[in-house]
Structures are given as structure tokens and as C-alpha cells.
Scaffold this motif. Structure first.
Motif, PDB file in Angstrom:
ATOM      1  N   TYR A 175      35.352  26.536  34.891  1.00 34.64           N
ATOM      2  CA  TYR A 175      35.865  27.640  35.698  1.00 34.64           C
ATOM      3  C   TYR A 175      34.762  28.687  35.841  1.00 34.64           C
ATOM      4  CZ  TYR A 175      40.790  26.231  35.024  1.00 34.64           C
ATOM      5  OH  TYR A 175      42.004  25.575  35.040  1.00 34.64           O
ATOM      6  N   LEU A 176      34.422  28.987  37.073  1.00 36.34           N
ATOM      7  CA  LEU A 176      33.425  30.023  37.336  1.00 36.34           C
ATOM      8  C   LEU A 176      34.116  31.057  38.222  1.00 36.34           C
ATOM      9  CD1 LEU A 176      30.344  30.475  36.856  1.00 36.34           C
ATOM     10  CD2 LEU A 176      29.960  29.343  39.043  1.00 36.34           C
ATOM     11  N   CYS A 177      33.781  32.323  38.042  1.00 40.46           N
ATOM     12  CA  CYS A 177      34.439  33.374  38.824  1.00 40.46           C
ATOM     13  C   CYS A 177      33.375  34.218  39.509  1.00 40.46           C
ATOM     14  CB  CYS A 177      35.284  34.233  37.881  1.00 40.46           C
ATOM     15  SG  CYS A 177      36.316  35.447  38.709  1.00 40.46           S
ATOM     16  N   SER A 178      33.398  34.274  40.838  1.00 42.67           N
ATOM     17  CA  SER A 178      32.424  35.083  41.574  1.00 42.67           C
ATOM     18  C   SER A 178      33.066  35.643  42.848  1.00 42.67           C
ATOM     19  CB  SER A 178      31.207  34.243  41.939  1.00 42.67           C
ATOM     20  OG  SER A 178      30.330  34.991  42.767  1.00 42.67           O
ATOM     21  N   PRO A 179      33.029  36.959  43.033  1.00 38.18           N
ATOM     22  CA  PRO A 179      32.639  38.004  42.102  1.00 38.18           C
ATOM     23  C   PRO A 179      33.452  37.915  40.813  1.00 38.18           C
ATOM     24  CG  PRO A 179      32.969  38.927  44.305  1.00 38.18           C
ATOM     25  CD  PRO A 179      33.448  37.523  44.359  1.00 38.18           C
ATOM     26  N   ALA A 180      32.759  38.224  39.709  1.00 43.66           N
ATOM     27  CA  ALA A 180      33.375  38.008  38.404  1.00 43.66           C
ATOM     28  C   ALA A 180      34.350  39.120  38.060  1.00 43.66           C
ATOM     29  CB  ALA A 180      32.287  37.923  37.341  1.00 43.66           C
ATOM     30  N   ASN A 181      35.503  38.719  37.557  1.00 48.45           N
ATOM     31  CA  ASN A 181      36.410  39.650  36.898  1.00 48.45           C
ATOM     32  C   ASN A 181      36.116  39.500  35.409  1.00 48.45           C
ATOM     33  OD1 ASN A 181      38.520  40.915  35.631  1.00 48.45           O
ATOM     34  ND2 ASN A 181      40.148  39.706  36.560  1.00 48.45           N
ATOM     35  N   ILE A 215      36.087  41.627  48.562  1.00 52.97           N
ATOM     36  CA  ILE A 215      35.908  43.011  48.100  1.00 52.97           C
ATOM     37  C   ILE A 215      34.484  43.094  47.572  1.00 52.97           C
ATOM     38  CG2 ILE A 215      36.855  44.881  46.677  1.00 52.97           C
ATOM     39  CD1 ILE A 215      39.090  43.627  48.239  1.00 52.97           C
ATOM     40  N   TYR A 216      33.565  43.564  48.397  1.00 54.22           N
ATOM     41  CA  TYR A 216      32.170  43.640  47.962  1.00 54.22           C
ATOM     42  C   TYR A 216      31.553  44.939  48.449  1.00 54.22           C
ATOM     43  CZ  TYR A 216      31.514  41.711  52.679  1.00 54.22           C
ATOM     44  OH  TYR A 216      31.567  41.487  54.027  1.00 54.22           O
ATOM     45  N   ASP A 217      30.432  45.300  47.797  1.00 51.91           N
ATOM     46  CA  ASP A 217      29.822  46.594  48.089  1.00 51.91           C
ATOM     47  C   ASP A 217      28.907  46.492  49.313  1.00 51.91           C
ATOM     48  OD1 ASP A 217      29.404  49.282  47.626  1.00 51.91           O
ATOM     49  OD2 ASP A 217      27.680  48.945  46.322  1.00 51.91           O
ATOM     50  N   SER A 245      45.871  38.157  47.731  1.00 51.72           N
ATOM     51  CA  SER A 245      46.297  39.258  46.856  1.00 51.72           C
ATOM     52  C   SER A 245      45.362  40.449  46.937  1.00 51.72           C
ATOM     53  CB  SER A 245      46.400  38.779  45.414  1.00 51.72           C
ATOM     54  OG  SER A 245      47.387  37.794  45.306  1.00 51.72           O
ATOM     55  N   LYS A 246      44.050  40.201  46.892  1.00 52.76           N
ATOM     56  CA  LYS A 246      43.078  41.301  46.923  1.00 52.76           C
ATOM     57  C   LYS A 246      42.588  41.525  48.357  1.00 52.76           C
ATOM     58  CE  LYS A 246      43.357  40.041  42.591  1.00 52.76           C
ATOM     59  NZ  LYS A 246      44.181  40.607  41.577  1.00 52.76           N
ATOM     60  N   TYR A 322      27.152  50.910  36.214  1.00 49.47           N
ATOM     61  CA  TYR A 322      26.471  50.264  37.344  1.00 49.47           C
ATOM     62  C   TYR A 322      27.522  50.047  38.420  1.00 49.47           C
ATOM     63  CZ  TYR A 322      28.615  45.941  35.597  1.00 49.47           C
ATOM     64  OH  TYR A 322      29.525  44.996  35.179  1.00 49.47           O
ATOM     65  N   ARG A 323      27.044  50.011  39.639  1.00 44.65           N
ATOM     66  CA  ARG A 323      27.962  49.825  40.759  1.00 44.65           C
ATOM     67  C   ARG A 323      28.141  48.319  40.951  1.00 44.65           C
ATOM     68  NH1 ARG A 323      28.846  53.710  45.471  1.00 44.65           N
ATOM     69  NH2 ARG A 323      29.844  52.316  46.934  1.00 44.65           N
ATOM     70  N   PRO A 324      29.362  47.784  40.723  1.00 45.16           N
ATOM     71  CA  PRO A 324      29.515  46.333  40.800  1.00 45.16           C
ATOM     72  C   PRO A 324      29.271  45.807  42.217  1.00 45.16           C
ATOM     73  CG  PRO A 324      31.643  47.394  40.526  1.00 45.16           C
ATOM     74  CD  PRO A 324      30.616  48.475  40.409  1.00 45.16           C
ATOM     75  N   ALA A 325      28.635  44.658  42.308  1.00 46.75           N
ATOM     76  CA  ALA A 325      28.358  44.081  43.635  1.00 46.75           C
ATOM     77  C   ALA A 325      29.634  43.613  44.319  1.00 46.75           C
ATOM     78  CB  ALA A 325      27.366  42.926  43.475  1.00 46.75           C
ATOM     79  N   GLY A 326      30.650  43.269  43.522  1.00 46.19           N
ATOM     80  CA  GLY A 326      31.905  42.788  44.104  1.00 46.19           C
ATOM     81  C   GLY A 326      33.091  43.102  43.205  1.00 46.19           C
ATOM     82  N   GLY A 327      34.299  42.885  43.753  1.00 48.93           N
ATOM     83  CA  GLY A 327      35.515  43.141  42.982  1.00 48.93           C
ATOM     84  C   GLY A 327      35.837  44.621  42.922  1.00 48.93           C
ATOM     85  N   PHE A 328      36.904  44.967  42.169  1.00 52.81           N
ATOM     86  CA  PHE A 328      37.265  46.385  42.110  1.00 52.81           C
ATOM     87  C   PHE A 328      37.421  46.903  40.688  1.00 52.81           C
ATOM     88  CE2 PHE A 328      41.611  44.589  43.600  1.00 52.81           C
ATOM     89  CZ  PHE A 328      42.034  44.344  42.311  1.00 52.81           C
ATOM     90  N   PHE A 329      36.594  46.371  39.787  1.00 51.14           N
ATOM     91  CA  PHE A 329      36.639  46.854  38.407  1.00 51.14           C
ATOM     92  C   PHE A 329      35.355  47.576  38.040  1.00 51.14           C
ATOM     93  CE2 PHE A 329      39.337  42.984  38.283  1.00 51.14           C
ATOM     94  CZ  PHE A 329      40.529  43.593  37.902  1.00 51.14           C
ATOM     95  N   LEU A 330      35.501  48.532  37.107  1.00 51.69           N
ATOM     96  CA  LEU A 330      34.332  49.070  36.406  1.00 51.69           C
ATOM     97  C   LEU A 330      34.344  48.473  35.019  1.00 51.69           C
ATOM     98  CD1 LEU A 330      34.049  52.902  37.121  1.00 51.69           C
ATOM     99  CD2 LEU A 330      32.572  51.055  37.967  1.00 51.69           C
ATOM    100  N   TRP A 331      33.151  48.135  34.533  1.00 53.80           N
ATOM    101  CA  TRP A 331      32.997  47.518  33.203  1.00 53.80           C
ATOM    102  C   TRP A 331      32.053  48.455  32.443  1.00 53.80           C
ATOM    103  CZ3 TRP A 331      35.390  44.255  30.250  1.00 53.80           C
ATOM    104  CH2 TRP A 331      34.747  43.401  29.372  1.00 53.80           C
TER     105      TRP A 331
END
Ligand SMILES: Cc1ncc(COP(=O)(O)O)c(C=O)c1O
Length: 395
Positions: A175-181, A215-217, A245-246, A322-331
Motif C-alpha cells: 500500500y502506497l499513499c500519494s499524496p501521503a496522509n 488537493i495539491y499546492d 470524498s476529498k 513545511y507547506r505540504p505538496a498535497g493533501g490537507f494535513f499539517l504534520w
């Protein structure tokens, strides 16, 4: 075994468990819940209008694989989005609609994980941190989940070259996730090509969860089907997952799809014929309209960009921002994710997810999420301003 009728012990902990379970906020502030990746934008009116126009179809049993119109809309969208050769995807052979990607991601493991691989217990490769379903699916299929740490040091994507050969020989599914959650990293086209080459060399299925693909920057994330087209040999051993969903802020619609390897998709359809859930016809009609419309997706993306502008202005330069390249989370690296989560909840009524709850320690390595918190940047701009002011005050 814990006793009782259940044969399998589920992986723990759950997202709501651990030290934060039961902790109460001690401030009177209105709670702001940033722990759940649930879109807060309203879906476009196209959704409700199409549902209403198809309201006479609730009495009908829907086709499991999806209506021809929906599968055609999906194929057209994939071809446009990933610049695939016209005709390279056949709506009858390459696409299967799902009641949201979660069920498909889960069911896939029961389809492709054998009892043994290379004479040993099979392996499912799981990025670490991970979307919890990958790990649950591996366990329920009787496989060993092998966790591939995705840390700041490796650019928050599993290091493919570091996977031991002995593990690859036992691998049935990756399982690979991109953009990664949760980290928002986008796998490059080259990275996807390498992952596909590994899957083909070692005879396993590569499942690429692309449900945050829209959802990407700045740059549209490349996709695994695009990487397949660049490599040749069709879509052999590759399946991608996409969701409304997103993309369309329609998590409640429960509509997604799997696409890729036609033999896999064929077997997947049979499996869902027995144990899957059909998507009602009005929902399939709404999904068809949504996949055909890009205006609402562009609007959605622009609104997420503004939210990340607010985040950057408020906490840029702190917590390893850092500003994530994709998705809507901050890590965010806060040193101790669980302690920071407790503090934020008790003293600021801001609920976030401790990063360690969506990752785990394995093979003697520390939990790669334990220093982090995950924040879903989904709220309106005023709420986000308030949330970041409280975060700055408390952390
Ligand atoms: C990485 C990832 N994959 C899949 C899903 C499932 O999405 P859905 O079932 O709504 O399509 C989610 C939902 O949050 C997710 O974060």
C-alpha cells in the motif's frame, strides 16, 4: 487471543485511544476539532441537483461494477488528468466503482494475499505513518505488516531501495499513499516507476491510494497509471484508488473507484459481487456528474491554498513547519505529540491527532510519528486563524 468468538486480534491503538481518551478541555473556548480529515466545504449544488433528478431510481438494484455512464466518466477523467493515450483504459475492464475507497482498500488484501508466499507467511508493506485501514487489512488477511518508515530524513516517502530482498520475496501487497496522509508528500513519477518495477519483479500487487490527488499546492501529483503508461506493459499488478470524498468534499456520498490491472479488477468485481456493497443509482449519477466537472475542484483547491497561506503566516518557522505538496494535513514536529495533543485540548480546546497514533514502532525502531501532531486544515479561515492563535499560545 482475547477470548470470545473473534478469531483475530485487531491492531491497536485506535485514533481515539491512548492517553487522550477521556481527557476533558478545561477552558471555555469553543472546541475546534482538527483531528479528523473530514472536508468542511459544501459539495457543489451539482450533487444535490443530480440526486434529485435521479430520485425515481432508488427502487432499483444498482450494477456492482458501476453504471456504464459512471465508468466512462471515470475513464475520461483518468485519461485527461494523467494524459493517458485515448483508449488505453476500457471502462468495462479497467474500472470498478466502490462505496468509498476505504472498503476497496480493505477488501483488496483478502483478494491478493495468499496463505503463503515463497513458502513463508506473506507480507503486506505499509508506509509508516499510515492510513489505519492498510494495517487492519494486512492483519485480517493473515499477513505480516512490514512498516516502511517515512521520515523527514527520507523525504517522508518509504525508501524503496532499503526494503530487504527477503521481505520483497514474501510481499503480496504494497500500500502506497500519494499524496501521503499524513505528511502530504507526493511520490514523483520516477518513484512510482520504481515501485511498479519492484512489484513486477517480485510478483506483488502495488495499490496506490491517490484519494488526495486533487488537493495539491502547486503541481498536480503524478499517478501510478501515468507511471505504468511511461513504463509500458499495461497496468500489470497495479491498482489505484480515487475518491470523491476529498476531491468534491463529498465524504458522505461514499463514492470512489479502483482502476488498473484488468485481471485484478475482474477478480475484484467477483469478490464485491459476494461481499461488497452496491452504490445506489442516484449516487452513481451524482458521481458521474462530479467526475465530469472540474470547476468545483479548482475552487476547492484554491480554498485549501488560502488555508495553508494562513497556516504558514501563523506558524511558519515553528514546529518544523513545511507547506505540504498535497493533501490537507499539517504534520508538525512538537517533540512529544501525545503531550502536545493533551495540552492543546485541555488548555485551548483544539483537538489534534498525536502522530504516534497513526504510526508504530517496529523492528526496534522508534515510532516515527511520536514527535508529531497531525492537524486537518479543513475549517473556514476565521476558525483557522483562531486555532493557530490558540496553538501559538499553548505550545
Ligand atoms: C489515505 C486515505 N485513504 C482512503 C481514505 C478513505 O476515503 P473514502 O473511503 O472516503 O473514499 C481516507 C479517508 O480519510 C484516507 O485518508
Amino acid at each position: 487471543m482475547t477470548g470470545g468468538p473473534c478469531q483475530v486480534q485487531f491492531p491497536a491503538p485506535s485514533l481515539s485511544g491512548g492517553a487522550i481518551a477521556g481527557a476533558g478541555a478545561v477552558v471555555n473556548d469553543t472546541p475546534i476539532l482538527m483531528s479528523l480529515g473530514e472536508p468542511q466545504h459544501q459539495p457543489p449544488s451539482l450533487l444535490t441537483e443530480t440526486l434529485a433528478a435521479h430520485a425515481h431510481e432508488w427502487n432499483k438494484y444498482p450494477p456492482m461494477a458501476g453504471t456504464p455512464e459512471l465508468r466512462q466518466a471515470i475513464v475520461d477523467w483518468l485519461a485527461r488528468r494523467y494524459r493517458l493515450m485515448p483508449g488505453s483504459l476500457d471502462p468495462d475492464r479497467h474500472v470498478l466503482t466502490l462505496a468509498g475507497t476505504k472498503e476497496g482498500l480493505y477488501l483488496l488484501s483478502s483478494l491478493v494475499v495468499p496463505r503463503e508466499k515463497g513458502g513463508r507467511r506473506p507480507v503486506v508493506l505499509v508506509p509508516n505513518p499510515y492510513y489505519l485501514v492498510y494495517n487492519g487489512a494486512a492483519t485480517m488477511a493473515g499477513a505480516d505488516a512490514v512498516f516502511l518508515d517515512a521520515t523527514r530524513e527520507n523525504g517522508f516517502m518509504p525508501d524503496l531501495a532499503a526494503i530487504p530482498r527477503a521481505v520483497l520475496e514474501r510481499t503480496a501487497l504494497f500500500y502506497l499513499c500519494s499524496p501521503a496522509n499524513p505528511q502530504g508528500t507526493i511520490a514523483s513519477l520516477d518513484y512510482l516507476k520504481q515501485a511498479i518495477a519492484l512489484a513486477r519483479r517480485h510478483d506483488f500487487v502495488l495499490a496506490v491510494d491517490e484519494c488526495y490527488a486533487e488537493i495539491y499546492d502547486r503541481v498536480p501529483p503524478p499517478g501510478a497509471l501515468e507511471a505504468c503508461a511511461a513504463l509500458g506493459h499495461g497496468f500489470d499488478r497495479v491498482v489505484v484508488f480515487h475518491s470523491l470524498s476529498k476531491r468534491s468534499s463529498a465524504a458522505g456520498l461514499r463514492s470512489g473507484f479502483a482502476a488498473g490491472d484488468p485481471s485484478l479488477i475482474g477478480h475484484f468485481k467477483h469478490l464485491r459481487d459476494y461481499g461488497g456493497c452496491q452504490v445506489p443509482l442516484p449516487i452513481q449519477a451524482a458521481a458521474t456528474a462530479l467526475w465530469r466537472d472540474e470547476a468545483h475542484v479548482e475552487d476547492n483547491r484554491a480554498r485549501y491554498r488560502r488555508k495553508f497561506d494562513i497556516a504558514e503566516a501563523a506558524i511558519g518557522g515553528r514546529f518544523g513547519f513545511y507547506r505540504p505538496a498535497g493533501g490537507f494535513f499539517l504534520w508538525l514536529d512538537v517533540g512529544d505529540g501525545e503531550a502536545a495533543t493533551l495540552r492543546l485540548w485541555r488548555d485551548a480546546a483544539v483537538r489534534v491527532l498525536p502522530g504516534g497514533y497513526t504510526a508504530r514502532a517496529s523492528d526496534g525502531r522508534d515510532n516515527p510519528g511520536s514527535r508529531y501532531i497531525r492537524l486537518a486544515i479543513v475549517h473556514d479561515e476565521a476558525t483557522l486563524e483562531t486555532a493557530f492563535a490558540r496553538i501559538r499560545r499553548v505550545l
